[in-house]
Design a protein around this motif. Structure first.
Motif, PDB file in Angstrom:
ATOM      1  N   ASP A 180       1.021  -1.187   0.024  1.00  0.00           N
ATOM      2  CA  ASP A 180      -0.019  -0.031  -0.174  1.00  0.00           C
ATOM      3  C   ASP A 180       0.755   1.044   0.031  1.00  0.00           C
ATOM      4  O   ASP A 180       1.834   1.000  -0.145  1.00  0.00           O
ATOM      5  CB  ASP A 180      -1.139  -0.095   1.240  1.00  0.00           C
ATOM      6  CG  ASP A 180      -0.196   0.101   2.538  1.00  0.00           C
ATOM      7  OD1 ASP A 180       0.958   0.400   2.744  1.00  0.00           O
ATOM      8  OD2 ASP A 180      -1.020  -0.264   3.472  1.00  0.00           O
ATOM      9  N   ALA A 181       0.192   2.268   0.162  1.00  0.00           N
ATOM     10  CA  ALA A 181       1.135   3.608   0.257  1.00  0.00           C
ATOM     11  C   ALA A 181       2.184   3.549   1.037  1.00  0.00           C
ATOM     12  O   ALA A 181       3.009   4.747   1.082  1.00  0.00           O
ATOM     13  CB  ALA A 181      -0.020   4.851   0.214  1.00  0.00           C
ATOM     14  N   ASP A 182       1.958   3.051   2.529  1.00  0.00           N
ATOM     15  CA  ASP A 182       2.885   3.171   3.313  1.00  0.00           C
ATOM     16  C   ASP A 182       3.825   1.735   3.231  1.00  0.00           C
ATOM     17  O   ASP A 182       4.612   1.490   4.237  1.00  0.00           O
ATOM     18  CB  ASP A 182       2.276   2.876   4.683  1.00  0.00           C
ATOM     19  CG  ASP A 182       1.400   4.402   4.860  1.00  0.00           C
ATOM     20  OD1 ASP A 182       2.046   5.580   4.598  1.00  0.00           O
ATOM     21  OD2 ASP A 182       0.358   4.166   5.458  1.00  0.00           O
ATOM     22  N   PHE A 183       3.896   1.027   2.178  1.00  0.00           N
ATOM     23  CA  PHE A 183       4.643  -0.004   1.901  1.00  0.00           C
ATOM     24  C   PHE A 183       4.640  -1.170   2.922  1.00  0.00           C
ATOM     25  O   PHE A 183       5.409  -2.180   2.956  1.00  0.00           O
ATOM     26  CB  PHE A 183       6.140   0.336   1.760  1.00  0.00           C
ATOM     27  CG  PHE A 183       6.730   1.230   0.805  1.00  0.00           C
ATOM     28  CD1 PHE A 183       6.846   0.724  -0.584  1.00  0.00           C
ATOM     29  CD2 PHE A 183       6.930   2.543   0.824  1.00  0.00           C
ATOM     30  CE1 PHE A 183       7.076   1.487  -1.487  1.00  0.00           C
ATOM     31  CE2 PHE A 183       7.019   3.502  -0.160  1.00  0.00           C
ATOM     32  CZ  PHE A 183       7.219   2.927  -1.428  1.00  0.00           C
ATOM     33  N   ARG A 184       3.136  -1.270   3.431  1.00  0.00           N
ATOM     34  CA  ARG A 184       2.881  -2.538   4.171  1.00  0.00           C
ATOM     35  C   ARG A 184       2.449  -3.543   3.152  1.00  0.00           C
ATOM     36  O   ARG A 184       1.758  -2.927   2.083  1.00  0.00           O
ATOM     37  CB  ARG A 184       1.752  -2.099   5.002  1.00  0.00           C
ATOM     38  CG  ARG A 184       2.052  -0.964   6.061  1.00  0.00           C
ATOM     39  CD  ARG A 184       0.922  -0.742   7.223  1.00  0.00           C
ATOM     40  NE  ARG A 184      -0.208  -0.248   6.495  1.00  0.00           N
ATOM     41  CZ  ARG A 184      -0.849   1.053   6.681  1.00  0.00           C
ATOM     42  NH1 ARG A 184      -0.344   1.660   7.729  1.00  0.00           N
ATOM     43  NH2 ARG A 184      -1.800   1.437   5.977  1.00  0.00           N
ATOM     44  N   GLN A 185       2.684  -4.464   3.331  1.00  0.00           N
ATOM     45  CA  GLN A 185       2.451  -5.699   2.300  1.00  0.00           C
ATOM     46  C   GLN A 185       1.460  -6.790   2.791  1.00  0.00           C
ATOM     47  O   GLN A 185       1.779  -7.038   4.134  1.00  0.00           O
ATOM     48  CB  GLN A 185       3.808  -6.120   1.780  1.00  0.00           C
ATOM     49  CG  GLN A 185       4.704  -6.905   2.744  1.00  0.00           C
ATOM     50  CD  GLN A 185       4.438  -8.369   2.872  1.00  0.00           C
ATOM     51  OE1 GLN A 185       4.008  -8.732   2.010  1.00  0.00           O
ATOM     52  NE2 GLN A 185       4.638  -8.883   3.840  1.00  0.00           N
ATOM     53  N   GLU A 186       0.957  -7.427   2.037  1.00  0.00           N
ATOM     54  CA  GLU A 186       0.129  -8.476   2.259  1.00  0.00           C
ATOM     55  C   GLU A 186       0.155  -9.620   1.175  1.00  0.00           C
ATOM     56  O   GLU A 186       0.573  -9.108  -0.024  1.00  0.00           O
ATOM     57  CB  GLU A 186      -1.554  -8.181   2.714  1.00  0.00           C
ATOM     58  CG  GLU A 186      -1.909  -7.514   1.361  1.00  0.00           C
ATOM     59  CD  GLU A 186      -3.577  -7.204   1.495  1.00  0.00           C
ATOM     60  OE1 GLU A 186      -3.994  -7.906   2.454  1.00  0.00           O
ATOM     61  OE2 GLU A 186      -3.854  -6.428   0.912  1.00  0.00           O
ATOM     62  N   SER A 187       0.032 -10.706   1.415  1.00  0.00           N
ATOM     63  CA  SER A 187       0.222 -11.724   0.507  1.00  0.00           C
ATOM     64  C   SER A 187      -1.087 -12.114  -0.351  1.00  0.00           C
ATOM     65  O   SER A 187      -2.312 -12.001   0.374  1.00  0.00           O
ATOM     66  CB  SER A 187       0.508 -13.004   1.230  1.00  0.00           C
ATOM     67  OG  SER A 187       1.814 -13.104   1.717  1.00  0.00           O
ATOM     68  N   VAL A 188      -1.157 -12.172  -1.563  1.00  0.00           N
ATOM     69  CA  VAL A 188      -2.257 -12.123  -2.392  1.00  0.00           C
ATOM     70  C   VAL A 188      -2.211 -13.548  -3.053  1.00  0.00           C
ATOM     71  O   VAL A 188      -1.277 -13.682  -3.843  1.00  0.00           O
ATOM     72  CB  VAL A 188      -2.635 -10.991  -3.319  1.00  0.00           C
ATOM     73  CG1 VAL A 188      -3.805 -11.322  -4.180  1.00  0.00           C
ATOM     74  CG2 VAL A 188      -2.387  -9.815  -2.593  1.00  0.00           C
ATOM     75  N   PRO A 189      -3.202 -14.609  -3.169  1.00  0.00           N
ATOM     76  CA  PRO A 189      -3.037 -15.828  -3.875  1.00  0.00           C
ATOM     77  C   PRO A 189      -3.442 -15.441  -5.152  1.00  0.00           C
ATOM     78  O   PRO A 189      -4.141 -14.670  -5.603  1.00  0.00           O
ATOM     79  CB  PRO A 189      -4.113 -16.488  -3.100  1.00  0.00           C
ATOM     80  CG  PRO A 189      -5.177 -15.581  -2.656  1.00  0.00           C
ATOM     81  CD  PRO A 189      -4.415 -14.590  -2.049  1.00  0.00           C
ATOM     82  N   CYS A 190      -2.940 -16.337  -6.116  1.00  0.00           N
ATOM     83  CA  CYS A 190      -3.145 -16.325  -7.530  1.00  0.00           C
ATOM     84  C   CYS A 190      -3.995 -17.379  -8.164  1.00  0.00           C
ATOM     85  O   CYS A 190      -3.890 -18.587  -7.689  1.00  0.00           O
ATOM     86  CB  CYS A 190      -1.876 -16.338  -8.215  1.00  0.00           C
ATOM     87  SG  CYS A 190      -0.841 -14.778  -7.905  1.00  0.00           S
ATOM     88  N   THR A 191      -4.682 -17.103  -9.161  1.00  0.00           N
ATOM     89  CA  THR A 191      -5.577 -18.128  -9.849  1.00  0.00           C
ATOM     90  C   THR A 191      -5.464 -17.974 -11.381  1.00  0.00           C
ATOM     91  O   THR A 191      -6.099 -17.553 -12.191  1.00  0.00           O
ATOM     92  CB  THR A 191      -6.860 -17.948  -9.460  1.00  0.00           C
ATOM     93  OG1 THR A 191      -7.429 -16.692  -9.907  1.00  0.00           O
ATOM     94  CG2 THR A 191      -7.548 -18.203  -8.009  1.00  0.00           C
ATOM     95  N   PRO A 192      -4.367 -18.323 -12.038  1.00  0.00           N
ATOM     96  CA  PRO A 192      -3.808 -17.998 -13.350  1.00  0.00           C
ATOM     97  C   PRO A 192      -4.742 -18.925 -14.214  1.00  0.00           C
ATOM     98  O   PRO A 192      -4.763 -18.531 -15.063  1.00  0.00           O
ATOM     99  CB  PRO A 192      -2.295 -18.565 -13.440  1.00  0.00           C
ATOM    100  CG  PRO A 192      -2.187 -19.313 -12.336  1.00  0.00           C
ATOM    101  CD  PRO A 192      -3.198 -18.929 -11.246  1.00  0.00           C
ATOM    102  N   SER A 193      -5.331 -19.887 -13.676  1.00  0.00           N
ATOM    103  CA  SER A 193      -6.286 -20.930 -14.491  1.00  0.00           C
ATOM    104  C   SER A 193      -7.422 -20.059 -15.303  1.00  0.00           C
ATOM    105  O   SER A 193      -7.751 -20.618 -16.136  1.00  0.00           O
ATOM    106  CB  SER A 193      -6.721 -21.933 -13.568  1.00  0.00           C
ATOM    107  OG  SER A 193      -7.792 -21.567 -12.726  1.00  0.00           O
ATOM    108  N   ARG A 194      -7.707 -18.899 -14.561  1.00  0.00           N
ATOM    109  CA  ARG A 194      -8.797 -18.221 -15.138  1.00  0.00           C
ATOM    110  C   ARG A 194      -8.262 -17.435 -16.625  1.00  0.00           C
ATOM    111  O   ARG A 194      -9.334 -17.128 -17.280  1.00  0.00           O
ATOM    112  CB  ARG A 194      -9.377 -17.101 -14.517  1.00  0.00           C
ATOM    113  CG  ARG A 194      -8.278 -16.208 -13.802  1.00  0.00           C
ATOM    114  CD  ARG A 194      -8.940 -15.332 -12.732  1.00  0.00           C
ATOM    115  NE  ARG A 194      -7.810 -14.569 -12.127  1.00  0.00           N
ATOM    116  CZ  ARG A 194      -8.297 -13.041 -11.570  1.00  0.00           C
ATOM    117  NH1 ARG A 194      -9.533 -12.518 -11.493  1.00  0.00           N
ATOM    118  NH2 ARG A 194      -7.429 -12.439 -10.895  1.00  0.00           N
TER     119      ARG A 194
END
Length: 291
Positions: free
Chosen positions: A174-188
């Protein structure tokens, strides 16, 4: 702050038209993030579409960015100068049996989807490929290629997912460089085209290769490319390339609620400048999200 030293950001427009306020938002956000992180800022010209991209538009991009006060490191990477890098990446995927030749035209794909009563679409709204050429014997495919039949190379999604890490994801910041993990679904995305008929690459393959070769650590781009990140993370895993952190910013919409786009005739920075706009007026409009 970020764990990367130094962080590397990039703004990567395509020279198939002049820049508009949507591009300005992305460019200025990249500049702001790079400044706050003490990082480097690159400019990349994504001109793999040799039919639509024009030298005059490249010059226009440089002119518009300089007017805005956007500065970047030299040299500027132009994709059209690096087709061999993309050929090499595609070759590595073919050697692992992850690409296959497809002789279907866009009309063929659309016709097949219509025959099925409307097929599932990919995140961009295009019908998912039905896999017509997926099981074509290689001897037959090689004969058709040797005969000069037009073809693309598609990613065999099922095989790709079989050899990729089971859990695919990326870090969103985010704007404060806080990060979170995001899962991916490339099959779509289905069996997406990675090598086009007219060039040795596609946007998806080229952007992944470029980011790795340029050492890009942070990608700041619009939410219209958020879904594509799933596919890019998969390609990074298949090609054993690093995955940057990603930030997808909100788009500037026109009065009808559509995103600004060259194809929609959105007013350009060049036109706004001719009407008396200043760089600060553009910055204010970008912050407000109102054209």
């Amino acid at each position: 702050m970020t764990p990367h030293d130094p962080p590397i950001f990039r703004f990567a427009p395509s020279p198939n038209g002049r820049l508009h306020l949507g591009h300005a938002r992305s460019a200025l956000l990249n500049q702001e993030f790079a400044r706050r992180a003490g990082g480097r800022l690159l400019l990349r010209i994504e001109d793999i579409d040799l039919e639509r991209c024009r030298p005059a538009f490249v010059a226009g991009i440089v002119e518009d960015l300089a007017w805005l006060g956007f500065t970047w490191e030299e040299p500027v990477r132009r994709q059209s100068d690096h087709f061999e890098d993309y050929r090499d990446a595609a070759k590595r995927l073919r050697e692992r049996n992850l690409l296959y030749p497809c002789f279907c035209s866009r009309r063929d794909v659309a016709r097949c989807a219509a025959a099925k009563g409307g097929a599932t679409t990919d995140p961009d709204g295009a019908p998912l490929y039905a896999g017509t050429c997926r099981s074509l014997p290689m001897r037959e495919a090689e004969r058709r290629i040797a005969a000069g039949e037009p073809h693309v190379w598609r990613l065999a999604m099922n095989r790709a997912l079989d050899v990729a890490p089971r859990e695919l994801g990326y870090s969103r910041f985010d704007a404060d460089f806080r990060q979170e993990s995001v899962p991916c679904t490339p099959s779509r995305w289905g069996d997406v085209v990675l090598v086009r008929k007219d060039t040795p690459t596609s946007y998806h393959l080229a952007v992944v290769v470029d980011d790795a070769l340029q050492g890009v650590t942070h990608v700041v781009r619009g939410t219209d490319l958020e879904a594509a990140t799933d596919l890019h993370v998969l390609l990074q895993a298949l090609l054993r390339l690093p995955t940057p952190w990603y930030h997808h910013h909100a788009l500037i919409l026109d009065s009808g609620g559509g995103k600004l786009a060259k194809s929609r005739g959105s007013e350009t920075l060049e036109s706004l400048r001719a009407r008396g706009w200043t760089p600060e007026m553009v910055r204010s409009a970008v912050r407000a999200g109102v054209p």
